[in-house]
Design an enzyme around this catalytic site. Structure first.
Site, PDB file in Angstrom:
ATOM      1  N   ASN A 209       0.857  -1.199   0.000  1.00  0.00           N
ATOM      2  CA  ASN A 209       0.000   0.000   0.000  1.00  0.00           C
ATOM      3  C   ASN A 209       0.888   1.242   0.000  1.00  0.00           C
ATOM      4  O   ASN A 209       2.108   1.137  -0.013  1.00  0.00           O
ATOM      5  CB  ASN A 209      -0.941  -0.031   1.209  1.00  0.00           C
ATOM      6  CG  ASN A 209      -0.158  -0.185   2.489  1.00  0.00           C
ATOM      7  OD1 ASN A 209       0.599   0.692   2.873  1.00  0.00           O
ATOM      8  ND2 ASN A 209      -0.303  -1.331   3.144  1.00  0.00           N
ATOM      9  N   ASP A 278      -4.896  -6.325   4.738  1.00  0.00           N
ATOM     10  CA  ASP A 278      -5.979  -7.139   5.291  1.00  0.00           C
ATOM     11  C   ASP A 278      -5.970  -8.555   4.694  1.00  0.00           C
ATOM     12  O   ASP A 278      -6.486  -9.484   5.306  1.00  0.00           O
ATOM     13  CB  ASP A 278      -7.336  -6.471   5.017  1.00  0.00           C
ATOM     14  CG  ASP A 278      -7.526  -5.232   5.886  1.00  0.00           C
ATOM     15  OD1 ASP A 278      -7.070  -5.259   7.042  1.00  0.00           O
ATOM     16  OD2 ASP A 278      -8.105  -4.236   5.404  1.00  0.00           O
ATOM     17  N   LYS A 288       8.415 -17.586 -10.368  1.00  0.00           N
ATOM     18  CA  LYS A 288       7.794 -16.391 -10.944  1.00  0.00           C
ATOM     19  C   LYS A 288       6.594 -16.806 -11.806  1.00  0.00           C
ATOM     20  O   LYS A 288       6.717 -17.724 -12.639  1.00  0.00           O
ATOM     21  CB  LYS A 288       8.842 -15.659 -11.779  1.00  0.00           C
ATOM     22  CG  LYS A 288       8.341 -14.356 -12.322  1.00  0.00           C
ATOM     23  CD  LYS A 288       9.403 -13.687 -13.178  1.00  0.00           C
ATOM     24  CE  LYS A 288       8.790 -12.537 -13.929  1.00  0.00           C
ATOM     25  NZ  LYS A 288       9.588 -12.101 -15.050  1.00  0.00           N
ATOM     26  N   PHE A 323      -5.129   3.568  14.078  1.00  0.00           N
ATOM     27  CA  PHE A 323      -5.212   4.571  13.014  1.00  0.00           C
ATOM     28  C   PHE A 323      -6.263   4.143  12.003  1.00  0.00           C
ATOM     29  O   PHE A 323      -6.495   2.946  11.823  1.00  0.00           O
ATOM     30  CB  PHE A 323      -3.857   4.712  12.303  1.00  0.00           C
ATOM     31  CG  PHE A 323      -2.930   5.669  12.995  1.00  0.00           C
ATOM     32  CD1 PHE A 323      -2.347   5.331  14.205  1.00  0.00           C
ATOM     33  CD2 PHE A 323      -2.660   6.919  12.449  1.00  0.00           C
ATOM     34  CE1 PHE A 323      -1.511   6.216  14.862  1.00  0.00           C
ATOM     35  CE2 PHE A 323      -1.821   7.814  13.087  1.00  0.00           C
ATOM     36  CZ  PHE A 323      -1.246   7.461  14.304  1.00  0.00           C
ATOM     37  N   LYS A 337     -14.670   1.614  14.149  1.00  0.00           N
ATOM     38  CA  LYS A 337     -13.390   0.918  14.393  1.00  0.00           C
ATOM     39  C   LYS A 337     -12.958   1.038  15.849  1.00  0.00           C
ATOM     40  O   LYS A 337     -12.437   0.097  16.437  1.00  0.00           O
ATOM     41  CB  LYS A 337     -12.288   1.494  13.496  1.00  0.00           C
ATOM     42  CG  LYS A 337     -12.267   0.849  12.135  1.00  0.00           C
ATOM     43  CD  LYS A 337     -11.244   1.446  11.200  1.00  0.00           C
ATOM     44  CE  LYS A 337     -11.655   1.106   9.779  1.00  0.00           C
ATOM     45  NZ  LYS A 337     -10.816   1.686   8.760  1.00  0.00           N
ATOM     46  N   LYS A 341     -12.592  -2.462  17.769  1.00  0.00           N
ATOM     47  CA  LYS A 341     -11.254  -2.933  18.141  1.00  0.00           C
ATOM     48  C   LYS A 341     -10.933  -2.646  19.613  1.00  0.00           C
ATOM     49  O   LYS A 341      -9.818  -2.868  20.058  1.00  0.00           O
ATOM     50  CB  LYS A 341     -10.209  -2.311  17.204  1.00  0.00           C
ATOM     51  CG  LYS A 341     -10.445  -2.692  15.729  1.00  0.00           C
ATOM     52  CD  LYS A 341      -9.244  -2.442  14.834  1.00  0.00           C
ATOM     53  CE  LYS A 341      -9.585  -2.762  13.379  1.00  0.00           C
ATOM     54  NZ  LYS A 341      -8.427  -2.844  12.498  1.00  0.00           N
TER      55      LYS A 341
HETATM   56  N1  CTP Z   1      -4.732  -3.154  11.619  1.00  0.00           N
HETATM   57  C1  CTP Z   1      -4.150  -4.263  12.174  1.00  0.00           C
HETATM   58  N2  CTP Z   1      -4.163  -5.467  11.527  1.00  0.00           N
HETATM   59  C2  CTP Z   1      -4.791  -5.580  10.346  1.00  0.00           C
HETATM   60  C3  CTP Z   1      -5.409  -4.443   9.760  1.00  0.00           C
HETATM   61  C4  CTP Z   1      -5.363  -3.245  10.414  1.00  0.00           C
HETATM   62  O1  CTP Z   1      -3.586  -4.167  13.269  1.00  0.00           O
HETATM   63  N3  CTP Z   1      -4.798  -6.739   9.728  1.00  0.00           N
HETATM   64  C5  CTP Z   1      -4.699  -1.869  12.346  1.00  0.00           C
HETATM   65  C6  CTP Z   1      -3.964  -0.776  11.651  1.00  0.00           C
HETATM   66  O2  CTP Z   1      -2.613  -0.734  12.041  1.00  0.00           O
HETATM   67  C7  CTP Z   1      -4.713   0.474  12.099  1.00  0.00           C
HETATM   68  C8  CTP Z   1      -6.107  -0.020  12.322  1.00  0.00           C
HETATM   69  O3  CTP Z   1      -6.013  -1.433  12.467  1.00  0.00           O
HETATM   70  O4  CTP Z   1      -4.255   0.954  13.337  1.00  0.00           O
HETATM   71  C9  CTP Z   1      -7.098   0.318  11.236  1.00  0.00           C
HETATM   72  O5  CTP Z   1      -6.822  -0.344  10.073  1.00  0.00           O
HETATM   73  P1  CTP Z   1      -7.845  -0.415   8.848  1.00  0.00           P
HETATM   74  O6  CTP Z   1      -7.289  -1.333   7.823  1.00  0.00           O
HETATM   75  O7  CTP Z   1      -8.147   0.955   8.407  1.00  0.00           O
HETATM   76  O8  CTP Z   1      -9.095  -0.986   9.521  1.00  0.00           O
HETATM   77  P2  CTP Z   1      -9.894  -2.250   9.175  1.00  0.00           P
HETATM   78  O9  CTP Z   1     -10.410  -2.717  10.480  1.00  0.00           O
HETATM   79  O10 CTP Z   1      -9.068  -3.208   8.415  1.00  0.00           O
HETATM   80  O11 CTP Z   1     -11.100  -1.685   8.343  1.00  0.00           O
HETATM   81  P3  CTP Z   1     -11.346  -1.557   6.759  1.00  0.00           P
HETATM   82  O12 CTP Z   1     -10.260  -2.282   6.041  1.00  0.00           O
HETATM   83  O13 CTP Z   1     -12.648  -2.154   6.625  1.00  0.00           O
HETATM   84  O14 CTP Z   1     -11.313  -0.070   6.515  1.00  0.00           O
END
Ligand code: CTP
Length: 401
Positions: A209, A278, A288, A323, A337, A341
């Site tokens: 990302n 995610d 490859k 975040f 969130k 969380k």
């Molecule tokens: N985070 C994490 N582990 C993951 C995904 C996210 O610890 N697998 C943490 C990130 O470091 C951040 C927070 O969760 O502090 C929010 O991440 P985000 O990807 O925006 O939230 P999601 O819960 O994955 O929601 P969505 O993808 O639906 O926006």
């Protein structure tokens, strides 16, 4: 930012002495009263008049010559200072300081100082690498002196390596950090995650990302400058870890998960600034992948949600900060969130706004507190945002006591 602060700036005799003029100018520009002490050798490189014109204060260089407001220069310049900075610091001043030698105005002032002292070494690459110099630095760091390490680059003598005085902005940031931070995080262990994870597809490709890691690294720097112990679990970035920070490099979300879980038991605060993928590839190809048809499909599986897992098993006394980088419905997504969380604080930003996106040096964030309060911060550089987040964390911790 430095209004009302008294800074004694020691300039020693290296070619980088000319850069101290820029430092004196920037500190004065930020409102500090800057009083310069020049060693005899520094006078070979720059003239006192340069500093007098830039700071509006007279320059001191003689232990036995008093001036208006400075009856006993070494005692007054130490006693009145909120911070003493030595930039550039030569091998000679490091050696003297490490061995308790006080034979001129700068060394006596340093010896008489009880405020924080920041040392910015600059010298020839081989001199800096010299064992005696390195041992003196370790010894001085052990005494509580703060350092801004020299940079790697071409030094005046033509050699390439570590020895060039750190950039003025880096030194100013360290000074601001030391002066602003009341040492309120002393005794706290803070796990900070940063950067964007990389999920391999095959030996040459990966999914990642746009995270630059800058916000996480600024947080690590801010915690460290406030006296906290920092364990920085970082996915790959182009950044150098701030001094004093324990770096744990990782690549994938699963590696970050393992690292966070193994350090969590000793953490008082966890700040998850990392952008964690995610999903990962269900199967990483060992060879490859060759192109075949017009379309291809990658099968992905969910990665562990590290923060959600921490939230589910949160111990008393631990503060969890997450975040959220959003592109729409910021408030709704952030509050969802925060509660899903089980966080104490969620830092949310709309990454589509100019000045708030990935890779930017500034950020515009909103702080969502567990109790429902929301605080919107204006656009600020990421280090200032980091301090604001830490201020909020410390308020949460103090009110939860
Ligand atoms: N985070 C994490 N582990 C993951 C995904 C996210 O610890 N697998 C943490 C990130 O470091 C951040 C927070 O969760 O502090 C929010 O991440 P985000 O990807 O925006 O939230 P999601 O819960 O994955 O929601 P969505 O993808 O639906 O926006």
């Amino acid at each position: 930012m430095l209004k009302g602060k008294f800074i004694t700036l020691g300039v020693t005799g290296g070619i980088a002495a000319y850069k101290a003029a820029d430092l004196a100018s920037k500190l004065t520009g930020q409102g500090a009263a800057v009083h310069v002490i020049m060693t005899r050798s520094a006078g070979e490189f720059v003239r006192p008049l340069t500093f007098e014109a830039l700071t509006g204060n007279s320059v001191s260089s003689d232990l036995f010559v008093s001036s208006p407001g400075l009856k006993m220069p070494h005692i007054d310049l130490a006693g009145q200072a909120d911070l003493v900075v030595v930039a550039p610091a030569t091998a000679n001043i490091l050696g003297k300081l490490a061995h308790g030698i006080a034979d001129d105005l700068l060394t006596t002032t340093l010896m008489a100082s009880t405020c924080p002292v920041l040392i910015c070494p600059a010298m020839n690459v081989h001199m800096y690498a010299n064992r005696a110099v390195q041992e003196n630095i370790v010894k001085l760091a052990g005494y509580g002196y703060h350092f801004v390490e020299p940079e790697v680059g071409r030094v005046a003598c033509g050699h390439f390596g570590k020895g060039r005085l750190a950039g003025t902005d880096t030194i100013v940031r360290a000074i601001t950090g030391l002066l602003q931070s009341p040492g309120d995080m002393k005794g706290l262990t803070v796990v900070v995650t940063a950067g964007g994870t990389r999920e391999p597809i095959d030996p040459v490709r990966y999914i990642t990302n746009r995270s630059s890691g800058k916000m996480g690294y600024a947080l690590a720097e801010a915690v460290s400058s406030r006296g906290g112990r920092v364990i920085l679990i970082s996915a790959r970035t182009a950044l150098k870890e701030p001094p004093g920070v324990e770096l744990v490099p990782v690549e994938t979300a699963r590696e970050m998960h393992c690292a966070v879980m193994s350090h969590y038991p000793k953490a008082d605060i966890v700040i998850k600034a990392a952008a964690v993928a995610d999903y990962r590839c269900y199967r990483e190809a060992s060879d490859k992948i060759k192109k075949t048809g017009e379309k291809m499909t990658l099968e992905l599986v969910r990665n562990p949600d590290i923060l959600a897992e921490l939230g589910a098993k949160k111990r008393d006394g631990v503060t969890l900060v997450g975040f959220a980088a959003e592109t729409s419905q910021l408030e709704k997504n952030a509050t969802e969130k925060l509660s899903r969380k089980n966080l104490d604080l969620l830092v949310a930003n709309d990454v589509t706004m100019p000045g708030a996106g990935f890779g930017s040096d500034t950020n515009i964030v909103k702080l969502f507190f567990a109790g429902g309060r929301v605080e919107a911060l204006p656009e600020m550089d990421k280090l200032s945002v980091a301090h604001k987040i830490l201020d909020a964390v410390m308020v949460i911790r103090n009110t939860n006591k």
